[in-house]
Design an enzyme around this catalytic site. Sequence first.
Site, mmCIF file in Angstrom:
data_model
loop_
_atom_site.group_PDB
_atom_site.id
_atom_site.type_symbol
_atom_site.label_atom_id
_atom_site.label_comp_id
_atom_site.label_asym_id
_atom_site.label_seq_id
_atom_site.Cartn_x
_atom_site.Cartn_y
_atom_site.Cartn_z
ATOM 1 N N GLN A 119 -47.362 -36.858 52.089
ATOM 2 C CA GLN A 119 -48.276 -35.323 52.356
ATOM 3 C C GLN A 119 -47.497 -35.154 50.669
ATOM 4 O O GLN A 119 -46.685 -35.417 49.670
ATOM 5 C CB GLN A 119 -47.007 -34.520 52.737
ATOM 6 C CG GLN A 119 -45.234 -34.375 52.338
ATOM 7 C CD GLN A 119 -45.138 -35.257 52.876
ATOM 8 O OE1 GLN A 119 -45.082 -35.799 53.104
ATOM 9 N NE2 GLN A 119 -43.322 -34.772 53.192
ATOM 10 N N ARG A 157 -48.781 -32.264 46.826
ATOM 11 C CA ARG A 157 -47.858 -30.921 46.256
ATOM 12 C C ARG A 157 -48.012 -30.899 45.449
ATOM 13 O O ARG A 157 -48.458 -32.305 44.516
ATOM 14 C CB ARG A 157 -46.677 -30.582 46.910
ATOM 15 C CG ARG A 157 -45.921 -30.044 48.604
ATOM 16 C CD ARG A 157 -47.023 -28.764 48.890
ATOM 17 N NE ARG A 157 -46.193 -28.773 50.293
ATOM 18 C CZ ARG A 157 -47.007 -29.645 51.458
ATOM 19 N NH1 ARG A 157 -47.460 -30.346 50.749
ATOM 20 N NH2 ARG A 157 -46.321 -29.169 52.045
ATOM 21 N N TYR A 192 -42.885 -16.924 57.135
ATOM 22 C CA TYR A 192 -43.436 -16.671 56.117
ATOM 23 C C TYR A 192 -44.856 -15.940 54.775
ATOM 24 O O TYR A 192 -44.541 -15.137 54.673
ATOM 25 C CB TYR A 192 -42.689 -17.511 54.867
ATOM 26 C CG TYR A 192 -42.457 -17.474 53.870
ATOM 27 C CD1 TYR A 192 -41.524 -16.734 52.990
ATOM 28 C CD2 TYR A 192 -42.784 -18.706 52.709
ATOM 29 C CE1 TYR A 192 -41.470 -16.049 51.650
ATOM 30 C CE2 TYR A 192 -43.619 -18.378 50.962
ATOM 31 C CZ TYR A 192 -42.442 -18.053 50.716
ATOM 32 O OH TYR A 192 -42.146 -17.589 49.315
HETATM 33 P P1 NAD Z 1 -34.433 -17.014 45.653
HETATM 34 O O1 NAD Z 1 -33.498 -17.250 47.304
HETATM 35 O O2 NAD Z 1 -34.088 -17.922 44.255
HETATM 36 O O3 NAD Z 1 -34.348 -15.359 45.281
HETATM 37 C C1 NAD Z 1 -34.790 -14.576 45.465
HETATM 38 C C2 NAD Z 1 -33.815 -13.179 45.685
HETATM 39 O O4 NAD Z 1 -33.958 -12.289 46.593
HETATM 40 C C3 NAD Z 1 -32.361 -13.877 46.756
HETATM 41 O O5 NAD Z 1 -31.153 -13.943 45.060
HETATM 42 C C4 NAD Z 1 -31.914 -13.320 46.845
HETATM 43 O O6 NAD Z 1 -30.779 -12.900 47.499
HETATM 44 C C5 NAD Z 1 -32.961 -11.755 46.798
HETATM 45 N N1 NAD Z 1 -33.446 -10.630 48.643
HETATM 46 C C6 NAD Z 1 -33.239 -11.169 49.724
HETATM 47 N N2 NAD Z 1 -32.956 -10.111 50.423
HETATM 48 C C7 NAD Z 1 -32.840 -9.207 49.749
HETATM 49 C C8 NAD Z 1 -32.864 -7.178 50.223
HETATM 50 N N3 NAD Z 1 -32.578 -7.405 51.172
HETATM 51 N N4 NAD Z 1 -32.569 -7.009 48.487
HETATM 52 C C9 NAD Z 1 -32.511 -7.173 47.164
HETATM 53 N N5 NAD Z 1 -32.599 -8.870 47.004
HETATM 54 C C10 NAD Z 1 -32.569 -9.794 48.640
HETATM 55 O O7 NAD Z 1 -35.471 -17.587 45.435
HETATM 56 P P2 NAD Z 1 -36.887 -17.715 44.347
HETATM 57 O O8 NAD Z 1 -36.986 -18.717 44.300
HETATM 58 O O9 NAD Z 1 -36.309 -16.711 43.275
HETATM 59 O O10 NAD Z 1 -38.270 -16.885 44.870
HETATM 60 C C11 NAD Z 1 -38.433 -15.272 44.133
HETATM 61 C C12 NAD Z 1 -39.905 -14.776 44.864
HETATM 62 O O11 NAD Z 1 -41.104 -15.849 44.746
HETATM 63 C C13 NAD Z 1 -40.294 -14.812 46.251
HETATM 64 O O12 NAD Z 1 -40.400 -13.350 46.240
HETATM 65 C C14 NAD Z 1 -40.434 -15.992 46.918
HETATM 66 O O13 NAD Z 1 -40.970 -15.661 48.236
HETATM 67 C C15 NAD Z 1 -41.361 -16.354 45.796
HETATM 68 N N6 NAD Z 1 -42.025 -17.874 44.994
HETATM 69 C C16 NAD Z 1 -40.802 -18.587 44.695
HETATM 70 C C17 NAD Z 1 -41.657 -19.805 44.991
HETATM 71 C C18 NAD Z 1 -41.082 -20.918 45.187
HETATM 72 O O14 NAD Z 1 -41.188 -21.622 44.794
HETATM 73 N N7 NAD Z 1 -39.321 -20.515 44.132
HETATM 74 C C19 NAD Z 1 -42.963 -20.422 45.876
HETATM 75 C C20 NAD Z 1 -43.803 -19.188 46.353
HETATM 76 C C21 NAD Z 1 -43.401 -17.894 46.331
#
Ligand code: NAD
Length: 344
Positions: free
Chosen positions: A221, A223, A150
């Site tokens: 841990q 955060r 990731y």
């Molecule tokens: P989430 O999983 O709720 O939302 C991500 C969405 O992306 C999902 O609804 C999923 O269906 C969609 N998705 C996945 N593959 C896809 C594809 N091929 N085409 C179209 N849509 C697709 O996650 P989130 O918590 O809302 O996170 C949003 C972003 O923020 C992500 O990129 C995540 O890596 C980043 N992020 C989140 C956090 C956190 O704490 N939530 C922390 C760091 C980074």
Amino acid sequence: MAGSYAVVTGAGGFIGGHLVAQLLASGHTRVRAVDCKPLEDWQQIHDGVDNVVADLRERASCDAACDGADSVYQLAADMGGMGFIETHKAACMLSVLISTHMLLAAQQRGVRRFFYASSACVYNADKQADPNVTALREADAYPAMPEDGYGWEKLFTERMCRHFYEDFGLETRVARYHNVYGPLGTWEGGREKAPAAICRKFVEAKLSGERAIEIWGNGEQTRSFMYIDDCIEGTQRILAGEVREPLNLGSSELVSINQLVDLVEEIAGISLTRYYLPDAPIGVNGRNSDNTRIREVFGWEPSIGLRTGLEKTYKWIHDAYVKRYAGRLGPRDAAPRGAHARAR
Ligand code: NAD
């Protein structure tokens, strides 16, 4: 052709759903929300929005998503909490297809600004070995030793954003989110993160009469956790601002997992015996956000207190739990066993 759509990818997910709501509230009239999940599985569906179900690993879907777009928020990713990302490394890395195709489509369709949701998982693991962590500054991502799978994908896409600006002039903005939580996030099923998982376990205990909780690791841990409203505000500031380098977007209120459990215990009003699972996935030992840079740039940083945010999150998870399992609740009879992954 440049246009006027604000496009949110991953809009069926947690942060994307809230971002669409805020764009509408702040007066955007042309919003396109894109996600690969069937509409009925989206966390939020907003009226008056161009809601599109499409797999953004496909270049053609990205071209369609960027058609007539002015700004793009690239949030789509195959991700979850530590229990998911430590066991789905290839799936996490394949999100690079989404980011690559979205960047190409945005550049070729003349998008004005491109926001990318990166993560604190890009930071060098050596700098997060101690629970009494020194907060991470943006420079601490190098030399590179991010979270396997990731984190490497996130760091690679950050670099692509940088080079799409340098080589093609696409204005890219990158936020490194640190643990975002709040209502309307995932709270069961295996992708949920620590705050939601712990809230759900207290709800289950309250409804079932059981008085025990499993905690991943030894609970020491550390955060920081950012409430969703701060995340959305910071995202919009970063998109509109002039900083092209990645910026931390996180709370600097450091707590141990045990302290997080203490807070939820107070909110839930019950006390549980804690059982520790030392072999469960825990990620790094300590991580906090150094907010010097974001304060310098915007005179702002995430500030919603953990207690305040957890109260809202706990209430929402409680209500969602009762709604989902209505009719099947009673003493020692909460959600069907096996319906939930363990908390992290
Ligand atoms: P989430 O999983 O709720 O939302 C991500 C969405 O992306 C999902 O609804 C999923 O269906 C969609 N998705 C996945 N593959 C896809 C594809 N091929 N085409 C179209 N849509 C697709 O996650 P989130 O918590 O809302 O996170 C949003 C972003 O923020 C992500 O990129 C995540 O890596 C980043 N992020 C989140 C956090 C956190 O704490 N939530 C922390 C760091 C980074």
